[in-house]
Scaffold this motif. Structure first.
Motif, mmCIF file in Angstrom:
data_model
loop_
_atom_site.group_PDB
_atom_site.id
_atom_site.type_symbol
_atom_site.label_atom_id
_atom_site.label_comp_id
_atom_site.label_asym_id
_atom_site.label_seq_id
_atom_site.Cartn_x
_atom_site.Cartn_y
_atom_site.Cartn_z
ATOM 1 N N LEU A 4 37.630 34.931 40.328
ATOM 2 C CA LEU A 4 38.786 34.737 41.205
ATOM 3 C C LEU A 4 38.414 35.336 42.568
ATOM 4 O O LEU A 4 38.208 36.544 42.672
ATOM 5 N N VAL A 16 39.481 29.939 42.251
ATOM 6 C CA VAL A 16 38.633 30.275 41.111
ATOM 7 C C VAL A 16 37.380 29.435 41.271
ATOM 8 O O VAL A 16 37.459 28.217 41.410
ATOM 9 N N GLY A 125 38.106 40.522 38.597
ATOM 10 C CA GLY A 125 38.661 39.216 38.231
ATOM 11 C C GLY A 125 37.559 38.200 37.975
ATOM 12 O O GLY A 125 37.472 37.180 38.651
ATOM 13 N N GLN A 127 34.524 36.600 34.778
ATOM 14 C CA GLN A 127 34.217 36.501 33.345
ATOM 15 C C GLN A 127 33.354 37.658 32.873
ATOM 16 O O GLN A 127 33.444 38.066 31.718
ATOM 17 N N ARG A 328 42.901 31.653 33.386
ATOM 18 C CA ARG A 328 41.972 31.851 34.515
ATOM 19 C C ARG A 328 41.944 30.688 35.502
ATOM 20 O O ARG A 328 42.059 30.893 36.714
ATOM 21 N N GLU A 329 41.783 29.464 35.021
ATOM 22 C CA GLU A 329 41.599 28.348 35.957
ATOM 23 C C GLU A 329 42.842 28.058 36.792
ATOM 24 O O GLU A 329 42.772 27.361 37.789
ATOM 25 N N ALA A 331 44.662 30.600 38.023
ATOM 26 C CA ALA A 331 44.970 31.951 38.517
ATOM 27 C C ALA A 331 45.730 31.959 39.832
ATOM 28 O O ALA A 331 46.558 32.842 40.067
ATOM 29 N N ILE A 346 46.419 37.732 34.602
ATOM 30 C CA ILE A 346 45.559 36.549 34.532
ATOM 31 C C ILE A 346 44.585 36.775 33.371
ATOM 32 O O ILE A 346 43.915 37.811 33.323
ATOM 33 N N LEU A 348 41.258 36.084 31.478
ATOM 34 C CA LEU A 348 39.961 35.635 31.979
ATOM 35 C C LEU A 348 39.155 34.874 30.927
ATOM 36 O O LEU A 348 38.087 34.370 31.184
#
Ligand code: BGC
Length: 348
Positions: A4, A16, A125, A127, A328-329, A331, A346, A348
């Protein structure tokens, strides 16, 4: 990996996207990001009003309220693969001031500290992220759904420590605390007050939604009346101000019992002027030996206190504070304020 990101100073630049995988430095933990929380500071950064990119580039990985699972930990680091962890936000300034040199970077005197996800260092923010073991805190395994609350809890653990240290300058045995604002900071401040055995009152504007019942479930008393009236009825020994709203800040300054402590934790916008009877405020503070203290951020000790406080708390109560979990996608949707929202995270 996906992260993010935001271009600090550029409104609407949150996105993102793919960024290079992190490479752990010698001694670092490699952590799989599980969640980040969203707070007022993140919303300010997303609006282009706060935040600084790392030197040499114009974007920053956002996210300072972290939760992750350790994937690799060097032997002797005190952490093992599989541990649930959160990373500390602030790092000391490069030539440590006296406070930073003593591990009290939350009290940095020269303002040259950095903050992950806020000021010049990438946030959590993403992975995957890396963190130095000295800037990480281990959480009990049962906190997987709520451990992302450890950073805001560290902020209130510090605020409570400030109240107690300021109070300790003379005999201090507080009974009643008033927390102004039932957002995440206010609710967590109330939780820590209840854990201390105090009579806790929480003042907010709303009468509907989850806030009143969350306060009552804690065993605290919820008020949605006029601030002056509530303050004079409760006559608190301690006020933890968690709104930053001018009227509440001012009412708090003169609202405690004698030898009261007011801890200000809300970051207010500047430029909203009010007319104040400064003489009356001064007179009250002086004649009652009152104290007003500001508190921001937290050091590793406060993260430890926060992890202990969460471990003792009712997990289902903590879960109800998290009113929205955004994947996540999507966010960027997490930053739009919604009525009745408390903590948005959010995943992840
Ligand atoms: C964070 C603090 C930080 C402050 C100012 C807050 O939202 O919780 O860790 O020091 O913002 O940047």
């Amino acid at each position: 990996m996906r992260a993010l990101t935001v271009r600090p100073g550029v409104k609407g630049s949150v996105a993102v996207r793919d960024v290079p995988d992190p490479v752990p430095a010698v001694g670092d933990l490699l952590v799989q990001g599980l969640a980040v929380g969203v707070c007022g500071t993140d919303r300010e950064i997303v609006r282009g009003e706060y935040g600084w990119a790392p030197p040499g580039r114009d974007w920053l990985v956002l996210g300072h309220e972290s939760l992750g699972r350790v994937r690799q930990a060097p032997p002797g680091s005190g952490f093992s693969a599989g541990d649930l962890v959160a990373g500390v936000v602030r790092r000391p300034d490069p030539e440590p001031c006296g406070a930073c040199a003593r591990g009290e970077f939350d009290m940095c005197r020269n303002g040259r500290y950095t903050e992950r996800g806020i000021k010049e260092v990438d946030g959590y923010g993403a992975q995957m992220w890396c963190v130095e073991p000295d800037y990480a805190v281990k959480l009990e395994p049962h906190l997987e759904r709520v451990g992302v609350l450890v950073e805001p809890t560290s902020v209130v653990a510090k605020a409570w420590e400030q109240v107690e240290r300021v109070g300790a300058r003379s005999w201090f045995e507080p009974h009643r605390v008033l927390v102004t604002g039932a957002g995440p900071i206010g609710l967590l401040a109330a939780l820590l007050g209840v854990q201390r055995g105090l009579e806790v009152h929480v003042l907010d504007r709303v009468t509907e939604g989850p806030k009143p019942s969350l306060v009552r479930e804690l065993g605290a008393i919820y008020h949605a009346k006029d601030a002056e009236e509530v303050i004079s009825d409760v006559c608190p020994d301690v006020i933890i101000e968690a709104t930053g709203a001018n009227e509440l800040v001012l009412a708090s300054l003169t609202g405690t019992s004698p030898y009261g402590v007011v801890c200000l934790t809300g970051v207010s916008p500047v430029g909203r002027r009010m007319t104040v009877d400064a003489g009356a405020v001064n007179r009250e503070i002086v004649l009652q030996n009152d104290a007003v203290v500001g508190s921001v951020n937290a050091n590793l000790r406060h993260y430890g206190q926060a992890a202990d406080a969460l471990a003792k708390a009712d997990v289902s109560w903590l879960e109800s504070m998290i009113t929205r979990r955004v994947p996540r996608e999507r966010a960027s949707e997490a930053f739009t304020p919604q009525p009745d929202a408390i903590k948005v995270i959010i995943e992840l």
